[in-house]
Design a protein around this motif. Structure first.
Motif, PDB file in Angstrom:
ATOM      1  N   ILE A  88       8.449  -0.107  -8.694  1.00  0.00           N
ATOM      2  CA  ILE A  88       9.590  -1.013  -8.802  1.00  0.00           C
ATOM      3  C   ILE A  88       9.989  -1.494  -7.407  1.00  0.00           C
ATOM      4  O   ILE A  88      10.223  -0.678  -6.512  1.00  0.00           O
ATOM      5  CB  ILE A  88      10.775  -0.288  -9.499  1.00  0.00           C
ATOM      6  N   PRO A  89      10.026  -2.826  -7.195  1.00  0.00           N
ATOM      7  CA  PRO A  89      10.414  -3.329  -5.875  1.00  0.00           C
ATOM      8  C   PRO A  89      11.831  -2.878  -5.517  1.00  0.00           C
ATOM      9  O   PRO A  89      12.693  -2.783  -6.396  1.00  0.00           O
ATOM     10  CB  PRO A  89      10.359  -4.853  -6.015  1.00  0.00           C
TER      11      PRO A  89
ATOM     12  N   LYS B  97      11.354 -12.629   2.063  1.00  0.00           N
ATOM     13  CA  LYS B  97      10.385 -11.672   2.598  1.00  0.00           C
ATOM     14  C   LYS B  97       9.021 -11.868   1.957  1.00  0.00           C
ATOM     15  O   LYS B  97       8.922 -12.355   0.829  1.00  0.00           O
ATOM     16  CB  LYS B  97      10.850 -10.239   2.279  1.00  0.00           C
ATOM     17  N   LEU B  98       7.976 -11.440   2.639  1.00  0.00           N
ATOM     18  CA  LEU B  98       6.620 -11.493   2.107  1.00  0.00           C
ATOM     19  C   LEU B  98       6.111 -10.101   1.760  1.00  0.00           C
ATOM     20  O   LEU B  98       5.149  -9.941   1.031  1.00  0.00           O
ATOM     21  CB  LEU B  98       5.682 -12.144   3.142  1.00  0.00           C
ATOM     22  N   ILE B  99       6.799  -9.085   2.310  1.00  0.00           N
ATOM     23  CA  ILE B  99       6.381  -7.700   2.064  1.00  0.00           C
ATOM     24  C   ILE B  99       7.591  -6.897   1.608  1.00  0.00           C
ATOM     25  O   ILE B  99       8.668  -7.020   2.190  1.00  0.00           O
ATOM     26  CB  ILE B  99       5.685  -7.108   3.308  1.00  0.00           C
ATOM     27  N   PHE B 100       7.405  -6.105   0.543  1.00  0.00           N
ATOM     28  CA  PHE B 100       8.528  -5.431  -0.098  1.00  0.00           C
ATOM     29  C   PHE B 100       8.272  -3.937  -0.219  1.00  0.00           C
ATOM     30  O   PHE B 100       7.175  -3.514  -0.607  1.00  0.00           O
ATOM     31  CB  PHE B 100       8.756  -6.002  -1.508  1.00  0.00           C
ATOM     32  N   ASP B 101       9.313  -3.169   0.067  1.00  0.00           N
ATOM     33  CA  ASP B 101       9.279  -1.736  -0.213  1.00  0.00           C
ATOM     34  C   ASP B 101       9.448  -1.538  -1.715  1.00  0.00           C
ATOM     35  O   ASP B 101       9.939  -2.425  -2.412  1.00  0.00           O
ATOM     36  CB  ASP B 101      10.417  -1.024   0.521  1.00  0.00           C
TER      37      ASP B 101
ATOM     38  N   ASP C 298       7.797   5.673  -1.214  1.00  0.00           N
ATOM     39  CA  ASP C 298       7.789   5.344   0.218  1.00  0.00           C
ATOM     40  C   ASP C 298       6.397   4.999   0.737  1.00  0.00           C
ATOM     41  O   ASP C 298       6.255   4.452   1.822  1.00  0.00           O
ATOM     42  CB  ASP C 298       8.469   6.440   1.061  1.00  0.00           C
ATOM     43  N   ASN C 299       5.349   5.279  -0.065  1.00  0.00           N
ATOM     44  CA  ASN C 299       3.990   4.963   0.392  1.00  0.00           C
ATOM     45  C   ASN C 299       3.396   3.723  -0.298  1.00  0.00           C
ATOM     46  O   ASN C 299       2.233   3.401  -0.074  1.00  0.00           O
ATOM     47  CB  ASN C 299       3.054   6.164   0.161  1.00  0.00           C
ATOM     48  N   ILE C 300       4.177   3.045  -1.153  1.00  0.00           N
ATOM     49  CA  ILE C 300       3.640   1.858  -1.842  1.00  0.00           C
ATOM     50  C   ILE C 300       4.421   0.606  -1.447  1.00  0.00           C
ATOM     51  O   ILE C 300       5.650   0.577  -1.521  1.00  0.00           O
ATOM     52  CB  ILE C 300       3.662   2.026  -3.380  1.00  0.00           C
ATOM     53  N   LYS C 301       3.679  -0.417  -1.000  1.00  0.00           N
ATOM     54  CA  LYS C 301       4.293  -1.695  -0.635  1.00  0.00           C
ATOM     55  C   LYS C 301       3.691  -2.819  -1.474  1.00  0.00           C
ATOM     56  O   LYS C 301       2.545  -2.743  -1.905  1.00  0.00           O
ATOM     57  CB  LYS C 301       4.073  -1.984   0.841  1.00  0.00           C
ATOM     58  N   LEU C 302       4.480  -3.871  -1.671  1.00  0.00           N
ATOM     59  CA  LEU C 302       4.004  -5.061  -2.380  1.00  0.00           C
ATOM     60  C   LEU C 302       3.994  -6.223  -1.405  1.00  0.00           C
ATOM     61  O   LEU C 302       4.947  -6.392  -0.638  1.00  0.00           O
ATOM     62  CB  LEU C 302       4.947  -5.393  -3.545  1.00  0.00           C
ATOM     63  N   VAL C 303       2.924  -7.024  -1.406  1.00  0.00           N
ATOM     64  CA  VAL C 303       2.953  -8.284  -0.667  1.00  0.00           C
ATOM     65  C   VAL C 303       2.874  -9.417  -1.683  1.00  0.00           C
ATOM     66  O   VAL C 303       2.158  -9.313  -2.681  1.00  0.00           O
ATOM     67  CB  VAL C 303       1.837  -8.401   0.401  1.00  0.00           C
ATOM     68  N   VAL C 304       3.635 -10.468  -1.446  1.00  0.00           N
ATOM     69  CA  VAL C 304       3.720 -11.576  -2.410  1.00  0.00           C
ATOM     70  C   VAL C 304       3.189 -12.827  -1.736  1.00  0.00           C
ATOM     71  O   VAL C 304       3.784 -13.333  -0.780  1.00  0.00           O
ATOM     72  CB  VAL C 304       5.176 -11.756  -2.895  1.00  0.00           C
TER      73      VAL C 304
END
Ligand code: ADP
Ligand code: PRP
Ligand code: MG
Length: 214
Positions: free
Chosen positions: A30-31, A40-44, A48-54
């Motif tokens: 879940i973002p 933003k282009l990068i989301f937590d 804590d170890n998973i990121k999303l880039v859009v």
């Protein structure tokens, strides 16, 4: 205990993003903030170890191929056009279903000699017409392919068709079917090897959500 590895997931912005988020949520990803309200282009996320880039849909396979992201979500059209090199495709998400078609002006005469094809899918078009034994010239466009035959820029287009409304509204009709399209989960080769234990449960949870949605 082993330290959790970083994992980056590349999402296509645009029409599939909204349908993507519930599938990620089914995998408990879940973002941390509203993606639609941010520049933003990068989301937590809640991990804590998973990121999303859009990013742009067409850039997703490139990011995943080169390891800029470990996995991603993109349309099969985009993946076919990219060629799929270095990408493993473990799951059909069954969202954004549509068709890749050849289309032209309604009741257009057959073309003798080389046809001119306008499309953003130049690789798919080249391969399709070669398979048909058809000599064509391809004109690359970035959108609004339906306009090209009207303006005399091309004889035919290769484009996505869903309801057919865009074709009809512009005096075009579907002519030949190329492929059924839906969005897919893709994993890059390095991540597949190095992060398999972390990725497989995500695939399994998303897969269960896809089945449940049927
Ligand atoms: P782009 O800006 O590259 O056109 P979109 O967000 O419009 O990206 O489309 C993303 C993906 O959704 C496409 O790659 C395709 O797989 C699918 N798609 C495109 N148009 C439609 C449509 N009209 N109906 C359903 N799915 C579509
Ligand atoms: C897509 C596609 C077609 C249309 C097909 O365009 O390129 O133009 O949808 O859908 P339909 O058959 O239901 O009318 P999109 O809206 O994504 O515009 P784009 O050119 O910005 O990609
Ligand atoms: Mg589009």
């Amino acid at each position: 205990m082993m330290k959790k590895q970083q994992l980056t997931i590349a999402l296509s912005k645009g029409r599939i993003l909204e349908e993507t988020l519930p599938l990620l949520e089914a995998a408990n990803i879940i973002p941390a903030e509203n993606i639609f309200k941010s520049r933003k282009l990068i989301f937590d996320t809640n991990h804590d170890n998973i990121k999303l880039v859009v990013i742009r849909a067409t850039d997703v396979p490139t990011y995943v191929e080169y390891g800029g992201a470990d996995m991603g979500i993109a349309g099969k059209d985009v993946l076919m056009e990219h060629g799929g090199k270095g990408l493993y495709e473990p799951l059909d998400l069954e969202i954004a279903k549509c068709k890749l078609m050849v289309a032209g002006l309604t009741d257009a005469d057959p073309v003798d000699g080389r046809m001119r094809i306008a499309t953003k899918f130049v690789n798919i078009a080249r391969q399709y017409f070669a398979q048909q034994g058809c000599q064509v010239d391809i004109v690359k466009l970035y959108g609004a392919m339906e306009l090209a035959p009207i303006m005399g820029l091309a004889d035919r287009i290769v484009d996505i068709v869903d309801t057919g409304n865009t074709l009809r509204a512009n005096g075009l009709e579907p002519m030949d079917f190329i492929a059924n399209i839906s969005s897919r989960l893709v994993v890059g080769q390095p991540a597949l090897k190095m992060k398999h234990r972390q990725i497989q449960p995500i695939i399994d949870m998303m897969s269960a959500a896809v089945v449940q949605r049927r």
